[in-house]
Motif scaffolding. Structure first.
Motif, short mmCIF file in Angstrom:
data_model
loop_
_atom_site.label_atom_id
_atom_site.label_comp_id
_atom_site.label_asym_id
_atom_site.label_seq_id
_atom_site.Cartn_x
_atom_site.Cartn_y
_atom_site.Cartn_z
N GLU A 154 0.84 -1.19 0.00
CA GLU A 154 0.00 0.00 0.00
C GLU A 154 0.88 1.24 0.00
OE1 GLU A 154 -2.44 -0.29 3.43
OE2 GLU A 154 -3.69 -1.91 2.63
N LEU A 155 0.67 2.11 -0.99
CA LEU A 155 1.42 3.35 -1.12
C LEU A 155 0.49 4.52 -0.81
CD1 LEU A 155 3.21 2.66 -4.54
CD2 LEU A 155 3.99 2.00 -2.25
N SER A 156 0.87 5.36 0.15
CA SER A 156 0.11 6.59 0.43
C SER A 156 0.82 7.75 -0.24
CB SER A 156 0.02 6.82 1.94
OG SER A 156 -0.67 5.77 2.57
N THR A 157 0.08 8.56 -0.95
CA THR A 157 0.69 9.66 -1.69
C THR A 157 0.95 10.86 -0.79
OG1 THR A 157 -1.52 10.40 -2.36
CG2 THR A 157 -0.31 8.98 -3.89
N ALA A 158 1.99 11.62 -1.13
CA ALA A 158 2.31 12.84 -0.40
C ALA A 158 1.43 13.97 -0.90
CB ALA A 158 3.78 13.20 -0.59
N SER A 159 1.00 14.82 0.01
CA SER A 159 0.16 15.96 -0.36
C SER A 159 1.01 17.06 -0.98
CB SER A 159 -0.58 16.50 0.87
OG SER A 159 -1.47 15.53 1.38
N VAL A 160 0.47 17.68 -2.01
CA VAL A 160 1.13 18.79 -2.68
C VAL A 160 0.58 20.08 -2.08
CG1 VAL A 160 1.53 19.97 -4.85
CG2 VAL A 160 1.41 17.47 -4.79
N SER A 161 1.47 20.90 -1.53
CA SER A 161 1.02 22.14 -0.92
C SER A 161 0.95 23.25 -1.96
CB SER A 161 1.97 22.56 0.21
OG SER A 161 3.28 22.73 -0.30
N GLY A 162 0.11 24.23 -1.68
CA GLY A 162 -0.01 25.37 -2.57
C GLY A 162 -0.91 25.09 -3.76
N GLY A 163 -1.19 26.13 -4.52
CA GLY A 163 -2.04 25.97 -5.69
C GLY A 163 -3.51 26.02 -5.33
N THR A 164 -4.35 26.16 -6.34
CA THR A 164 -5.79 26.21 -6.14
C THR A 164 -6.43 25.01 -6.80
OG1 THR A 164 -6.07 27.55 -8.12
CG2 THR A 164 -5.81 28.72 -6.03
N LYS A 165 -7.50 24.54 -6.23
CA LYS A 165 -8.22 23.40 -6.79
C LYS A 165 -9.08 23.85 -7.97
CE LYS A 165 -8.12 20.96 -2.41
NZ LYS A 165 -8.86 20.47 -1.23
N PRO A 166 -9.38 22.93 -8.87
CA PRO A 166 -10.16 23.29 -10.07
C PRO A 166 -11.50 23.91 -9.69
CG PRO A 166 -9.23 21.08 -10.28
CD PRO A 166 -8.98 21.50 -8.86
N GLN A 167 -11.86 24.93 -10.42
CA GLN A 167 -13.15 25.60 -10.24
C GLN A 167 -14.02 25.29 -11.45
OE1 GLN A 167 -13.85 27.36 -7.34
NE2 GLN A 167 -11.83 26.59 -6.71
N LEU A 181 -14.38 17.52 -3.40
CA LEU A 181 -13.18 18.12 -3.98
C LEU A 181 -12.59 19.17 -3.05
CD1 LEU A 181 -11.21 18.45 -6.36
CD2 LEU A 181 -12.83 20.09 -7.35
N PHE A 182 -13.45 19.90 -2.38
CA PHE A 182 -12.98 20.93 -1.45
C PHE A 182 -12.13 20.33 -0.34
CE2 PHE A 182 -13.51 23.40 2.46
CZ PHE A 182 -13.10 24.66 2.05
N PHE A 183 -12.48 19.14 0.14
CA PHE A 183 -11.79 18.51 1.26
C PHE A 183 -10.70 17.53 0.82
CE2 PHE A 183 -15.82 19.82 3.18
CZ PHE A 183 -15.36 20.44 4.33
N SER A 184 -10.47 17.42 -0.47
CA SER A 184 -9.51 16.42 -0.95
C SER A 184 -8.07 16.95 -0.87
CB SER A 184 -9.84 16.04 -2.39
OG SER A 184 -9.65 17.16 -3.25
N ASP A 185 -7.12 16.02 -0.93
CA ASP A 185 -5.69 16.34 -0.96
C ASP A 185 -5.15 16.17 -2.37
OD1 ASP A 185 -5.64 16.82 1.78
OD2 ASP A 185 -5.13 14.74 2.26
N ALA A 186 -4.22 17.04 -2.76
CA ALA A 186 -3.60 16.95 -4.07
C ALA A 186 -2.41 16.01 -4.03
CB ALA A 186 -3.16 18.32 -4.54
N ALA A 187 -2.19 15.26 -5.11
CA ALA A 187 -1.04 14.38 -5.25
C ALA A 187 -0.39 14.64 -6.60
CB ALA A 187 -1.45 12.91 -5.13
N MET A 225 -3.70 15.00 -9.40
CA MET A 225 -4.73 14.10 -8.91
C MET A 225 -5.17 14.56 -7.53
SD MET A 225 -4.43 9.96 -8.42
CE MET A 225 -3.52 10.01 -6.88
N TYR A 226 -6.45 14.40 -7.22
CA TYR A 226 -7.00 14.76 -5.92
C TYR A 226 -7.78 13.57 -5.36
CZ TYR A 226 -6.02 19.60 -7.28
OH TYR A 226 -5.41 20.76 -7.70
#
Length: 460
Positions: A154-167, A181-187, A225-226
Motif C-alpha cells: 500500500e502506497l500513500s501519496t504525499a500531499s502537494v502544498s499550494g495551488g488552487t483546486k479546479p473551479q 473536492l474541497f476537502f480532498s488532498d492533491a497528489a 490528482m486529488y
C-alpha cells in the motif's frame, strides 16, 4: 498537517521568546566544546555554529549498508518517489458525505480536456502509466490481522502544498463531488494513456459541457490528482527512491549488512537511512543498492554509536522577578555516522524549579513512522527507546501552549546526524530574589551524557 504543526510549534515558541526577551542571545563566548586557540579571540556561539555547519557541509552522512527484511506488516515513512504502472486506487471516504471520489485536473480524455471525476472504492489501472508518484508512506503485508491471506503493498501519496483546486460547475447529480473536492488532498502524478476501470460512475466536466463515462476511461494526460488523504495505491511490487527514510514493523527474518560494522548485526526492527532505493513486495523489503545507514534499532539497542559535541553560552543571567531568560545551546553529532537519541533529562541544583528545556529535534521520518503505525493500531516497540524523565520541567517538541508547562511527549528525541541544531534552556524568574545554580544533564541512549551549567540571579 498535524506533523507540520508539531514541527512549527517549538520553532514559533523560540522565535517568540527571542523576539520578546532580548536576553540569553548568542553574543557571549561559546564554551563546553573544548578550548579555543589561545592566539585567537574566543568564538561566539553563532560563530561556532557557522564553523560547525561549514565543517559538516559536503561530508557523507551515515555508513554504506544493504538490507533485506521480511515481516508482516512492515512500514516505511519518508519522502519517496516511484513509478506506478499498474495497481488499484483504494479511495478513502471524503467528508462530508463519506463517498469515494478520485479527481484528475486538466485531464485529456479523447479530444476534450476538463476535470475527470470518478466515483468508486476500488478503481483499477488497466493500462498505461500513472507515472512518477510522490509517496508519503508504505505498508507491506502478507496477511490481515485476522490471519486472512491478503498480500499487498500500500502506497500513500504525499500531499502537494499550494495551488488552487479546479473551479468548475458540476452536474446537478454530482453535488456531493463538489463538496468532496474541497476537502480532498492533491497528489503529484504524470499519467500517460492511463486506462482506468472498476468505478461505479464517472463524468468529464469541461467548459462546454459534461460527458458521462461508462465503466472505463483512458486519460491521455492530466496535471494533478486529488483524493482523500487516507486513500492509497495498492501494487504488487515497486522500487522507491528516498532522500531519507525510516522503516520498521514486525520484522521476522532477514539481515542488515555493512562493511563499517565490526560484525553481523542482530536482526533490526527499525532502520533509518539516506540516499536509498528500496524494493517493496508483500511482506518483503530490500535495498536495491547500497544506501547510507544512519541508525538501526535492534533488540540489544541502537546499532550505531554517536558522539555529541555541545557548546553553550555560559554568561550568567540577571533577571527581575517573573522575567524569563534563555540559555542557548548548540550541538552536532560529530562522527556523522549515526543519529543520536536523547533518552533522559535531569535538572538539579538550587534553581531547578525555575528551569525548563525546550527541545524540538524529532527526526521527521521517524515521527512519521511513529504516527503511521499508531494510526494503524500497531504497537511500535521498535521505536520505543526507553526514556526516563525525572524532572517535570521539560518540553519535547510540544504545542506552543506547553512550552512553559508540563507536556512531555512519550517518545525519545532523535537528533539527525550531520545537522547543527540548537535548543534553549528557559529560566523563569519566579523564585525569591537571590543567586541560583542549576545543572541540566541530558543522557544519550547511544552517546555520552553532557551537562550544561546554568547560573542566574533574581532581583526584585
Amino acid at each position: 498537517m498535524r506533523n507540520l504543526i508539531r514541527f512549527l510549534a517549538p520553532v514559533c515558541a523560540v522565535l517568540t521568546l527571542l523576539g520578546s526577551l532580548g536576553c540569553g542571545d548568542s553574543s557571549g563566548p561559546a564554551v563546553g566544546a573544548g578550548p579555543d586557540d589561545e592566539n585567537q579571540p574566543p568564538e561566539t556561539l553563532d560563530q561556532r555554529r557557522a564553523r560547525w555547519t561549514a565543517e559538516n557541509t559536503g561530508r557523507p552522512r551515515g555508513v554504506p549498508a544493504t538490507f533485506e527484511l521480511s515481516g508482516n506488516p512492515i512500514h516505511i515513512s519518508g519522502k519517496g518517489r516511484g513509478q506506478v504502472d499498474s495497481g488499484v486506487f483504494v479511495t478513502g471516504p471524503l467528508f462530508p458525505d463519506n463517498k469515494h471520489y478520485l479527481f484528475f485536473a486538466d485531464a485529456q480524455v479523447g479530444a476534450e480536456t476538463g476535470l475527470l471525476v470518478l466515483e468508486g472504492q476500488r478503481i483499477h489501472i488497466a493500462g498505461g502509466t500513472l507515472g512518477q508518484v510522490e509517496i508519503r508512506a508504505v505498508a507491506t503485508r502478507t496477511h490481515l490481522e485476522d490471519g486472512t491471506a491478503s498480500p499487498a503493498v500500500e502506497l500513500s501519496t504525499a500531499s502537494v502544498s499550494g495551488g488552487t483546486k479546479p473551479q468548475v460547475t458540476f452536474p446537478e447529480n454530482w453535488s456531493d463531488a463538489k463538496s468532496a473536492l474541497f476537502f480532498s488532498d492533491a497528489a503529484s502524478v504524470s499519467p500517460r494513456n492511463l486506462s482506468l476501470s472498476g468505478f461505479t460512475r464517472g463524468v468529464l466536466v469541461t467548459a462546454t459541457g459534461n460527458t458521462a463515462l461508462p465503466g472505463s476511461v483512458t486519460l491521455t494526460s492530466a496535471r494533478q490528482m486529488y483524493w482523500d488523504g487516507a486513500s492509497r495505491l495498492e501494487v504488487t511490487s515497486s522500487t522507491l527512491e528516498y532522500d531519507g527514510f525510516a522503516l520498521g514493523g514486525k520484522v521476522s527474518a532477514g539481515s542488515l549488512t555493512s562493511p563499517a560494522l565490526a560484525a553481523a548485526s542482530p536482526l533490526p526492527s527499525a532502520v533509518m537511512g539516506l540516499e536509498a532505493k528500496i524494493t517493496v513486495q508483500p511482506g518483503t523489503v530490500r535495498s536495491a543498492d547500497t544506501f547510507r545507514l544512519t541508525q538501526a534499532v535492534t533488540e540489544p539497542g541502537l546499532l550505531i554509536p554517536a558522539e555529541l559535541e555541545v557548546s553553550y553560552d555560559a554568561t550568567p543571567l540577571t533577571l527581575k522577578k517573573n522575567q524569563r531568560g534563555l540559555v542557548p545551546v548548540i550541538f552536532r553529532e560529530k562522527t556523522l555516522s549515526g543519529q543520536a537519541v536523547l533518552s533522559d533529562l535531569q535538572v538539579t541544583g538550587s534553581g531547578k524549579e525555575a528551569v525548563r528545556v525546550a527541545i524540538g529535534e524529532v527526526e521527521t521520518a521517524v515521527e512519521q513512522l511513529w504516527d503511521t503505525v499508531g494510526e494503524a493500531g500497531i504497537a511500535a516497540p521498535f521505536l520505543a527507546v526507553p526514556i526516563a524523565i525525572t524532572t517535570p520541567f521539560i518540553a519535547l517538541g510540544e504545542w506552543l501552549s506547553c512550552v512553559f508547562s508540563t507536556c512531555p511527549q512519550a517518545f525519545p528525541v532523535w537528533m539527525e546526524t550531520g545537522t547543527v541544531s540548537r535548543f534553549h534552556i528557559i529560566v523563569q524568574g519566579d523564585l525569591p530574589p537571590g543567586s541560583y545554580e542549576a545543572d541540566v544533564t541530558l543522557t544519550g541512549r547511544n552517546s555520552a551524557a553532557f551537562t550544561v551549567p546554568v547560573r542566574f540571579t533574581l532581583t526584585e
